[in-house]
Scaffold this active site. Structure first.
Site, PDB file in Angstrom:
ATOM      1  N   ASP A   1      19.977  -3.855 -98.994  1.00 37.25           N
ATOM      2  CA  ASP A   1      18.374  -3.893 -99.508  1.00 37.25           C
ATOM      3  C   ASP A   1      18.596  -3.502-101.702  1.00 37.25           C
ATOM      4  OD1 ASP A   1      16.408  -4.910 -99.366  1.00 37.25           O
ATOM      5  OD2 ASP A   1      15.188  -3.785 -97.805  1.00 37.25           O
TER       6      ASP A   1
ATOM      7  N   ASP B   1      10.752 -11.846 -97.311  1.00 33.96           N
ATOM      8  CA  ASP B   1      10.594 -10.793 -96.017  1.00 33.96           C
ATOM      9  C   ASP B   1       8.718 -11.516 -95.439  1.00 33.96           C
ATOM     10  OD1 ASP B   1      12.163  -8.615 -96.131  1.00 33.96           O
ATOM     11  OD2 ASP B   1       9.850  -7.409 -97.459  1.00 33.96           O
TER      12      ASP B   1
END
Ligand code: DGJ
Length: 723
Positions: A474, A544
Site C-alpha cells: 500500500d 478503495d
C-alpha cells in the site's frame, strides 16, 4: 517487421503499421508519418516559407525547426515550441542543438537501467533503432531508442542524455518521446479521477494552444493516469485511427498536447519537468522512463487489446504472470483495525467453507497500530492482537486450507513510531520546517540507499519468517515537502525521481527474493495504477471504492489500458462503506467477477442464504476466471454514455459476457446485445441453446425488458461446432 534506412528515411514497420522520419540536409530528424503501413520511400517533407518571426537556417528561409515536425526537439534556437529536452550548460546558457551523429539497428528490444519496461522473450519479437545526436559545442549527446514489434502495433521509446564534456551539465527537462502530428484533427481521451473515483474516461476535443495532463503528487496518481489516447473525430470503440501513449513510470509525469501556430499537434510524455533538475557530471548519462506508443486502425477496442496483451505478457513478470490467481478474502472492510487472532480465524473458517483460497490480513497487525495515527515503519507484530505472531497465524490459516497474505505500507513512516524516533532524517521533510502530514504519516526518503536497505531488510525479514504467499503493498499519501537530506542544495531537483528509482530498487529486491509470493500493488486504492508498478507486481487494487455501481465506471475506464489480469475487485457489504449504496449481491458478485475477484466483508455476519449465494458465486467464478484473466476484452456498452454496461472476454473458443443495468426503466425499449470477437462461422452454446457466432454478433442476444435496478448477468459461451 523491420527497420530500414533508405533515401535518408528511417522506416520502422510491421505488416500493419509504419512509423517514419527523415534525416534532413542539416542532419535534423524530422517526423514524417505514423499510422497504417505504407511505402515510406515515397514520403516527402513539405518545406514552405512562413512568417519571418521564426528563426531559420542561415541562407535557407524555408528551413526553420520552429515549423518543421521533429522527432525530439531540443531547446536550441529555432524551435520555440515546447522542447522535449532542455539542458543548462556550465555558462548558464540553455542552448544546444544536437544533430544526427550515427545510428544502429539491432534485433530485440533495448534494456533499461533500474527502470521498468516492456521486455521481449526472444530477439525475433522486435527490432530496435538507436539514433545518436550530438552537439559539439554543448557536448550534450542524446540517443533516441525505438523498438518496433513484429506482431503488435507498438513502438516503445526512451531517450538517454550523456555529458561528453569535462564540466557539469544540468538537465531541466527530458521527455521520453516527442511526436509532431501534421494536423490537430483529434479528440483526446484521458483517465481522470480522485480517490475512490479513479480512471473515469474523459474525451475532449484537441484545441489550439496547450493542453495536457500531469501529476505533481510524487506518484502517478488517482487524479490522472499516465496515459492519453488521440482519436480521429470519427473514431469509435471499433473503427478509426487511435494513438495511445502510456508512460511506464510511477512518479511525477506530464503528457503535453500542444497545438502550435500552424495547427500541428506535438505530443510528449515523460517525467514532469515541474521541480525537476538532474546534474550530469563528466561522462554521466540520464535515462528517461519508457513510453509505450500503440497505433490502432480499428478504434479504441483494438488499442486496448494491444496494450492488454503487451502488459499481461511482456511487462508483468514472474510466476504469477500466467498463474491463475486465487480467490481471496481481505479483512479490511470486515474489521478495520479492530481484530485479534480469534476473529481472523472465524473469518477464515467461513472462507474455507465458501471455497475462498487465500486470506489477507490488512492494516493494523504491527506496532501499536489500532488506528492510522502510528507505527508505520515498525514492522514488528502486535502480540496483543496476534499472540502467536504472523508465522503462527499463517500456519493456522494454512491448516484451515487457505494461503496467507499480509499488508504492508513499506514506503511510510509515522511520526509516532520507533523508526521515526531513531531516524527523523529518514522522512521526507525540509530541515527546520514542520512537515505536512497526510493520514497522520510521512514518507520515507527512498532517494537514500540506507533507507531503501532498511525497507528491504525489515519487510524481507517478515516475509522470510512466515509462510506468506501474498503481499498487498500500500501507499497512502501524496508527496509534499519534497527534499532529501542526503542531497546537496543544487541537486534537490533530483529527489522525486530518485525516490522512484529507490522504490523500483526495493520492489525489484523483494520480488526477486520472494518469487513465490504474489505481490499486489495498492495506493489508497488505485492512486498508483501504472505499468511501472505492473513490472514488479502483476495485479493492483483498482480502487478503495467497492461499490459495484461505481466500479462499473472505474473498471471500464481502467480497461482502456490495463488488462483484467492486473485489476482486482472485491465483493463487499451493503450499505457500501464508501458511498452508502445498497446493491444486490448478484451485481456485487458479477462486477467483481469481471476482474481478479475477492471478498472484503465480515463473512461471520453472513446469513445462511448469503453464504449459499457466495459459495455458488465463487464456484462459478472459478469456472470462468481463466477466461477473464487471459481472454481478449471486447467492450460492448459504455457506462459513461448510457444506462447499461457490458463487456466480454473471449478465450480459446469460450467467452464470458458481463452485462450490468444501472437504473430500471419502465416499458423500456426492446434491446439486443451485440457480441464481438466471436467467429461468425462457429456455433456457440449458451445455457444449452446453440447460436451461430454471426447471429450473436450481428443480430445479438435479446435482453430482458423488465429489468430491476442494478440487474446483472454473466453469460457463458462455449464453441460447439461450425455453421
Ligand atoms: C488503503 C487501501 O486501499 C485499503 O484497501 C486498506 O488497505 C487501507 N489502506 C489500510 O490502511
Amino acid at each position: 517487421m523491420g527497420i530500414t534506412f533508405q533515401n535518408n528515411i528511417f522506416h520502422l514497420f510491421n505488416d500493419d503499421m509504419s512509423y517514419c522520419f527523415m534525416l534532413s540536409k542539416y542532419n535534423d530528424l524530422l517526423h514524417l508519418y505514423w499510422g497504417k503501413r505504407l511505402a515510406a520511400e515515397e514520403l516527402e517533407m513539405f518545406f514552405c516559407p512562413r512568417a519571418s518571426f521564426s528563426a531559420y537556417e542561415e541562407n535557407d528561409g524555408y528551413y526553420s525547426l520552429d515549423v518543421l515536425p521533429q522527432e525530439y526537439p531540443v531547446f536550441g534556437g529555432q524551435d520555440l515550441r515546447t522542447p522535449a529536452c532542455e539542458v543548462i550548460l556550465p555558462d548558464g546558457s540553455r542552448i544546444s542543438q544536437p544533430r544526427y551523429k550515427d545510428h544502429k539497428i539491432t534485433n530485440g528490444k533495448y534494456k533499461m537501467n533500474g527502470l521498468p519496461a516492456v521486455y521481449t522473450e526472444d530477439d525475433s519479437e522486435a527490432q530496435t533503432l538507436e539514433v545518436t545526436l550530438e552537439d559539439e559545442q554543448s557536448c550534450a549527446e542524446i540517443t533516441l531508442y525505438y523498438t518496433v514489434f513484429e506482431n503488435r502495433n507498438v513502438i516503445c521509446r526512451k531517450s538517454v542524455i550523456r555529458n561528453k564534456s569535462s564540466q557539469q551539465l544540468s538537465i531541466k527537462q527530458a521527455y521520453s518521446m516527442s511526436v509532431d502530428f501534421n494536423d490537430m484533427d483529434f479528440n483526446y481521451l484521458h483517465l481522470h479521477g480522485a480517490w475512490a473515483r479513479e480512471r473515469h474516461m474523459d474525451v475532449e476535443k484537441i484545441h489550439k494552444g496547450y493542453q495536457g495532463i500531469e501529476s505533481k503528487r510524487g506518484a502517478s496518481s488517482a487524479a490522472e493516469n499516465p496515459f492519453v489516447a488521440l482519436l480521429r473525430p470519427c473514431a469509435t470503440e471499433d473503427f478509426g485511427d487511435v494513438y495511445g501513449f502510456s508512460l511506464v513510470y510511477s512518479g511525477n509525469f506530464k503528457i503535453n498536447l500542444e497545438v502550435e501556430q500552424y495547427g500541428t499537434l506535438r505530443v510528449q510524455a515523460g517525467i514532469n519537468p515541474f521541480g525537476f533538475a538532474w546534474s550530469l557530471k563528466e561522462g554521466e548519462q540520464f535515462e528517461t522512463p519508457e513510453t509505450v506508443m500503440v497505433y490502432s486502425g480499428s478504434g479504441l477496442g483494438e488499442m486496448s487489446r494491444t496494450y492488454h496483451d503487451l502488459y499481461r505478457t511482456r511487462i508483468c513478470r514472474g510466476k504469477f504472470r500466467d498463474a491463475v490467481r486465487p480467490v481471496l478474502v481481505n479483512n479490511w472492510e470486515a474489521t478495520y483495525f479492530d481484530f485479534n487472532e480469534e476473529k481472523i480465524l472465524d473469518i477464515v473458517d467461513i472462507a474455507a467453507q465458501l471455497g475462498i483460497e487465500l486470506f489477507v490480513l490488512d492494516d493494523g497487525w504491527f506496532g501499536k497500530r489500532n488506528s492510522d495515527t502510528c507505527s508505520l515503519g515498525d514492522w514488528v507484530v502486535n502480540k496483543e492482537k496476534l499472540p502467536n505472531g504472523i508465522d503462527g497465524l499463517a500456519d493456522k490459516v494454512n491448516q484451515k486450507g487457505l494461503q496467507f497474505g499480509l499488508w504492508f505500507e513499506p514506503e511510510m513512516i509515522s511520526p509516532d513510531s520507533d523508526l521515526y524516533r531513531k531516524h527523523p532524517d529518514w522522512a521526507i521533510r525540509i530541515p527546520g520546517r514542520e512537515p505536512h502530514k497526510a493520514r497522520n504519516q510521512l514518507i520515507l526518503d527512498l532517494s537514500r540507499n540506507d533507507v531503501c536497505d532498511y525497507v528491504i531488510s525489515s519487510v524481507g525479514d517478515i516475509l522470510a519468517n512466515a509462510n506468506i504467499q501474498y503481499v498487498k503493498w500500500d501507499m497512502n499519501r501524496n508527496m509534499t515537502d519534497i527534499y532529501s537530506s542526503a542531497l546537496p542544495a543544487e541537486r534537490q531537483g533530483e529527489a522525486a525521481h530518485r525516490y522512484i528509482l529507490g522504490l523500483y530498487r526495493i520492489m525489484d529486491a523483494l520480488t526477486s527474493a520472494f518469487p513465490d509470493i504474489l505481490f499486489e500493488g495498492c495506493s489508497g486504492g488505485g492512486a498508483r495504477f501504472d505499468p511501472g508498478i505492473l513490472y514488479y507486481m502483476p495485479q493492483i487494487w483498482c480502487s478503495d471504492d467497492t461499490d459495484a455501481a461505481e466500479r462499473m465506471y472505474i473498471q471500464y475506464g481502467t480497461s482502456m489500458v490495463y488488462p483484467a489480469s492486473c485489476v482486482t475487485g472485491h465483493v463487499s457489504a451493503v450499505p457500501n462503506h464508501q458511498v452508502g449504496r445498497t446493491t444486490p449481491f448478484k451485481l456485487r458478485g458479477d462486477v467483481a467477477s469481471s476482474c481478479m475477484m475477492g471478498y472484503e466483508l465480515d463473512l461471520t455476519k453472513m446469513t445462511e442464504e448469503e453464504k449459499q449465494q457466495a459459495r455458488q458465486h465463487i464456484a462459478e467464478y472459478k469456472e470462468i476466471r481463466e477466461i477473464v484473466q487471459r481472454g481478449e476484452l471486447y467492450r460492448l456498452l459504455n457506462p459513461f454514455e448510457g444506462n447499461n454496461t457490458a463487456w466480454m472476454y473471449v478465450y480459446k473458443g469460450e467467452a464470458a459476457v458481463f452485462y450490468f443495468c444501472k437504473m430500471a426503466s419502465p416499458n423500456a425499449p426492446l434491446r439486443r446485445l451485440k457480441l464481438k470477437g466471436l467467429d461468425p462461422k462457429k456455433q456457440y452454446q449458451i445455457d444449452g441453446k446453440t447460436y451461430s457466432g454471426s447471429t450473436l454478433m450481428y443480430y445479438g442476444l435479446l435482453l430482458p425488458v423488465n429489468e430491476t435496478d442494478y440487474a446483472s448477468m454473466v453469460i457463458r459461451l462455449k464453441e460447439c461446432g461450425t455453421n
